[in-house]
Design a protein around this motif. Sequence first.
Motif, short mmCIF file in Angstrom:
data_model
loop_
_atom_site.label_atom_id
_atom_site.label_comp_id
_atom_site.label_asym_id
_atom_site.label_seq_id
_atom_site.Cartn_x
_atom_site.Cartn_y
_atom_site.Cartn_z
N PHE A 70 0.85 -1.19 0.00
CA PHE A 70 0.00 0.00 0.00
C PHE A 70 0.88 1.24 0.00
CE2 PHE A 70 -2.50 -3.35 1.98
CZ PHE A 70 -3.71 -3.24 1.32
N THR A 71 0.31 2.35 -0.42
CA THR A 71 1.09 3.58 -0.49
C THR A 71 1.20 4.28 0.86
OG1 THR A 71 -0.90 4.81 -1.11
CG2 THR A 71 0.50 3.99 -2.90
N LYS A 72 0.37 3.86 1.82
CA LYS A 72 0.41 4.42 3.17
C LYS A 72 0.34 3.30 4.18
CE LYS A 72 -2.00 8.70 1.79
NZ LYS A 72 -0.81 9.57 1.92
N GLN A 73 0.63 3.62 5.43
CA GLN A 73 0.48 2.63 6.50
C GLN A 73 -0.96 2.13 6.53
OE1 GLN A 73 1.85 3.81 10.46
NE2 GLN A 73 0.07 2.79 11.36
N ILE A 74 -1.12 0.81 6.54
CA ILE A 74 -2.46 0.23 6.58
C ILE A 74 -2.87 -0.17 7.98
CG2 ILE A 74 -1.69 -2.13 6.05
CD1 ILE A 74 -4.97 -0.39 4.89
N ALA A 75 -1.92 -0.45 8.84
CA ALA A 75 -2.26 -0.83 10.22
C ALA A 75 -2.95 0.34 10.93
CB ALA A 75 -1.00 -1.22 10.98
N PHE A 76 -4.11 0.05 11.52
CA PHE A 76 -4.90 1.05 12.26
C PHE A 76 -5.24 2.24 11.37
CE2 PHE A 76 -1.97 -1.08 15.17
CZ PHE A 76 -2.88 -1.74 15.98
N ASN A 77 -5.52 1.97 10.11
CA ASN A 77 -5.75 3.06 9.18
C ASN A 77 -6.82 2.67 8.16
OD1 ASN A 77 -5.36 5.57 8.07
ND2 ASN A 77 -3.48 5.04 6.97
N VAL A 78 -7.40 3.68 7.53
CA VAL A 78 -8.31 3.50 6.40
C VAL A 78 -7.76 4.32 5.25
CG1 VAL A 78 -10.65 3.86 5.52
CG2 VAL A 78 -10.32 3.17 7.90
N ILE A 79 -7.57 3.69 4.12
CA ILE A 79 -6.96 4.35 2.96
C ILE A 79 -7.99 4.51 1.86
CG2 ILE A 79 -5.14 4.22 1.22
CD1 ILE A 79 -3.57 2.43 3.10
N PRO A 80 -8.19 5.70 1.35
CA PRO A 80 -9.11 5.87 0.21
C PRO A 80 -8.66 5.03 -0.96
CG PRO A 80 -8.50 8.00 1.14
CD PRO A 80 -7.61 6.98 1.78
N PRO A 81 -9.59 4.50 -1.76
CA PRO A 81 -9.22 3.58 -2.85
C PRO A 81 -8.16 4.11 -3.80
CG PRO A 81 -11.59 3.60 -2.57
CD PRO A 81 -11.04 4.66 -1.65
N LEU A 82 -8.21 5.42 -4.11
CA LEU A 82 -7.27 5.95 -5.08
C LEU A 82 -5.85 6.03 -4.56
CD1 LEU A 82 -9.41 8.76 -6.75
CD2 LEU A 82 -8.91 6.46 -7.59
N SER A 83 -5.65 5.83 -3.25
CA SER A 83 -4.29 5.93 -2.72
C SER A 83 -3.68 4.57 -2.44
CB SER A 83 -4.29 6.75 -1.41
OG SER A 83 -5.07 6.10 -0.42
N THR A 84 -4.27 3.50 -2.96
CA THR A 84 -3.68 2.17 -2.85
C THR A 84 -3.31 1.67 -4.23
OG1 THR A 84 -4.05 -0.12 -2.22
CG2 THR A 84 -5.99 1.12 -2.87
N ASN A 85 -2.22 0.90 -4.29
CA ASN A 85 -1.81 0.37 -5.60
C ASN A 85 -2.37 -1.01 -5.86
OD1 ASN A 85 -0.33 -1.12 -3.79
ND2 ASN A 85 1.68 -0.47 -4.54
N LEU A 86 -3.33 -1.44 -5.03
CA LEU A 86 -3.95 -2.75 -5.22
C LEU A 86 -5.43 -2.57 -5.53
CD1 LEU A 86 -2.38 -4.77 -2.27
CD2 LEU A 86 -1.78 -4.91 -4.67
N PRO A 87 -5.98 -3.38 -6.42
CA PRO A 87 -7.42 -3.29 -6.71
C PRO A 87 -8.24 -3.78 -5.55
CG PRO A 87 -6.46 -5.20 -7.79
CD PRO A 87 -5.32 -4.44 -7.18
N LEU A 88 -9.38 -3.13 -5.30
CA LEU A 88 -10.27 -3.57 -4.23
C LEU A 88 -11.15 -4.71 -4.73
CD1 LEU A 88 -11.33 -0.13 -2.74
CD2 LEU A 88 -9.63 -1.74 -1.87
#
Length: 211
Positions: A193-211
């Motif tokens: 992921f482009t940001k820390q995922i632990a204890f976090n919520v990442i908007p879809p556009l800021s992840t490099n993986l498909p949901l």
Amino acid sequence: MPLMSTPVRIAILGATGNVGRALLTTLDERQFPVGEIYALASKKSAGRAVAFGDRELSIIDVATFDFTKVDLVLASAGAETTKEYAAKITDAGAIIVDNSSAFRMDEQVPLVVPEVNPGALDVRPPKGIVANPNCSTIQMVTALKPLHDAATITRIVVSTYQSVSGSGKQAMDELFEQTKGFYTTQTVEPAQFTKQIAFNVIPPLSTNLPL
């Protein structure tokens, strides 16, 4: 397509992944009438073992597999893999039930949630392929179906929060390692992921993986 009562020859495409392993477990726990069963994955996984009840299945390279050996392919190996092998599978006479997004928008492929529209399987699907919606849609429409039957629903506004597991084993491993690192005051470095995922919520556009 009526429920088969005779043994069904099955291949699990993507058997080394989290969903593939869950499919094997579910088939065993539900005592599905399995005849022969084959575990398929990419060449790099060939020879590895996966559990099916009290048995171990040896992974077969999907590129070399003869699909005339099976009646049904349960596919959870990603959209590109399904597209690559769909014609080979259906030309061999097998039906694909696909867990990816590959054919969800194809009008000739029934999009099925058994609790909602089982009648879509009363006949063999035109292309030999059955698609299922993604995880958030399945649970939502299962709850909405009786409401729609009682009072027609015309509009739905939906916000979803997707689990890390939907992005596969590497993403789950990253969550585990980051959570462990958080509690031991180690530096947390995102990779999947482009940001820390632990204890976090990442908007879809800021992840490099498909949901």
